[in-house]
Structure formats: C-alpha cells, structure tokens
Design a protein around this motif. Structure first.
Motif, PDB file in Angstrom:
ATOM      1  N   ALA A  85      31.356  40.051  40.646  1.00  0.00           N
ATOM      2  CA  ALA A  85      32.114  41.218  41.109  1.00  0.00           C
ATOM      3  C   ALA A  85      32.793  41.909  39.927  1.00  0.00           C
ATOM      4  CB  ALA A  85      33.141  40.801  42.151  1.00  0.00           C
ATOM      5  N   ALA A  86      33.366  41.125  39.015  1.00  0.00           N
ATOM      6  CA  ALA A  86      34.008  41.709  37.838  1.00  0.00           C
ATOM      7  C   ALA A  86      32.982  42.446  36.976  1.00  0.00           C
ATOM      8  CB  ALA A  86      34.697  40.618  37.024  1.00  0.00           C
ATOM      9  N   LEU A  87      31.801  41.898  36.846  1.00  0.00           N
ATOM     10  CA  LEU A  87      30.741  42.557  36.083  1.00  0.00           C
ATOM     11  C   LEU A  87      30.359  43.894  36.711  1.00  0.00           C
ATOM     12  CD1 LEU A  87      28.547  42.480  33.831  1.00  0.00           C
ATOM     13  CD2 LEU A  87      27.071  41.417  35.544  1.00  0.00           C
ATOM     14  N   PHE A  88      30.219  43.924  38.030  1.00  0.00           N
ATOM     15  CA  PHE A  88      29.879  45.178  38.696  1.00  0.00           C
ATOM     16  C   PHE A  88      30.988  46.209  38.552  1.00  0.00           C
ATOM     17  CE2 PHE A  88      26.625  42.824  41.266  1.00  0.00           C
ATOM     18  CZ  PHE A  88      25.549  43.620  40.899  1.00  0.00           C
ATOM     19  N   ILE A  89      32.239  45.768  38.582  1.00  0.00           N
ATOM     20  CA  ILE A  89      33.352  46.698  38.399  1.00  0.00           C
ATOM     21  C   ILE A  89      33.333  47.276  36.982  1.00  0.00           C
ATOM     22  CG2 ILE A  89      35.875  46.853  38.297  1.00  0.00           C
ATOM     23  CD1 ILE A  89      35.899  44.835  40.653  1.00  0.00           C
ATOM     24  N   GLY A 140      32.696  51.316  35.470  1.00  0.00           N
ATOM     25  CA  GLY A 140      33.383  52.016  34.380  1.00  0.00           C
ATOM     26  C   GLY A 140      32.418  52.540  33.337  1.00  0.00           C
ATOM     27  N   PHE A 141      31.433  51.724  32.961  1.00  0.00           N
ATOM     28  CA  PHE A 141      30.437  52.182  31.993  1.00  0.00           C
ATOM     29  C   PHE A 141      29.628  53.347  32.546  1.00  0.00           C
ATOM     30  CE2 PHE A 141      30.356  47.797  29.913  1.00  0.00           C
ATOM     31  CZ  PHE A 141      31.120  48.222  28.849  1.00  0.00           C
ATOM     32  N   SER A 142      29.298  53.283  33.827  1.00  0.00           N
ATOM     33  CA  SER A 142      28.511  54.359  34.431  1.00  0.00           C
ATOM     34  C   SER A 142      29.299  55.660  34.488  1.00  0.00           C
ATOM     35  CB  SER A 142      28.072  53.950  35.836  1.00  0.00           C
ATOM     36  OG  SER A 142      27.238  52.823  35.772  1.00  0.00           O
ATOM     37  N   ILE A 143      30.591  55.553  34.770  1.00  0.00           N
ATOM     38  CA  ILE A 143      31.424  56.751  34.761  1.00  0.00           C
ATOM     39  C   ILE A 143      31.470  57.333  33.355  1.00  0.00           C
ATOM     40  CG2 ILE A 143      33.803  57.582  35.000  1.00  0.00           C
ATOM     41  CD1 ILE A 143      34.089  55.621  37.353  1.00  0.00           C
ATOM     42  N   VAL A 149      26.870  54.484  39.102  1.00  0.00           N
ATOM     43  CA  VAL A 149      28.109  54.288  39.861  1.00  0.00           C
ATOM     44  C   VAL A 149      27.789  53.858  41.285  1.00  0.00           C
ATOM     45  CG1 VAL A 149      30.140  55.448  40.814  1.00  0.00           C
ATOM     46  CG2 VAL A 149      29.446  55.915  38.472  1.00  0.00           C
ATOM     47  N   ILE A 150      26.827  54.512  41.892  1.00  0.00           N
ATOM     48  CA  ILE A 150      26.465  54.185  43.273  1.00  0.00           C
ATOM     49  C   ILE A 150      25.880  52.782  43.372  1.00  0.00           C
ATOM     50  CG2 ILE A 150      24.887  54.788  45.162  1.00  0.00           C
ATOM     51  CD1 ILE A 150      25.300  57.737  44.331  1.00  0.00           C
TER      52      ILE A 150
END
Length: 61
Positions: A15-19, A23-26, A34-35
């Motif tokens: 979950a932390a990796l996806f979060i 941020g990287f995608s933004i 992001v999606i």
C-alpha cells in the motif's frame, strides 16, 4: 511476529508503494499512472480488510 501477521506487513508495504507511485505519477503528469496506482491502493486495502476479517473469524487475531 506471528506467522499470520507477516501478510499484513507485506500488504502495508505494498500500500505504501502504491501511495508513493501516486506521487510519482502526479509528478510525471501521468493520469493513467495515478488511476492505476489508486486502484492498486484500493485493492490492497480491500484484500487486507477481508484477510483480517477471515483471521478474526477463525480466532487467529
């Protein structure tokens, strides 16, 4: 740590990796990233909550 709780550590790290990926995608202006990362976070949380419910019903927590 009990054997059953290792899965929760793994799920928390995922979950932390996806979060972080959100941020990287933004930062990269990638709406697709992001999606997909958002869907990944939701999926990991859903798996974690369902796993916790199953373990609680079996009396392992």
């Amino acid at each position: 740590m009990k054997n059953g709780k290792w899965i929760f550590l793994l799920l928390a790290m995922m979950a932390a990796l996806f979060i972080v990926l959100i941020g990287f995608s933004i930062g990269a202006s990638s709406l697709t990233g992001v999606i997909l990362s958002g869907i990944g976070v939701i999926a990991v949380f859903a798996i974690g909550f369902s796993q916790k419910k199953k373990m609680r019903e079996k009396g392992l927590l």
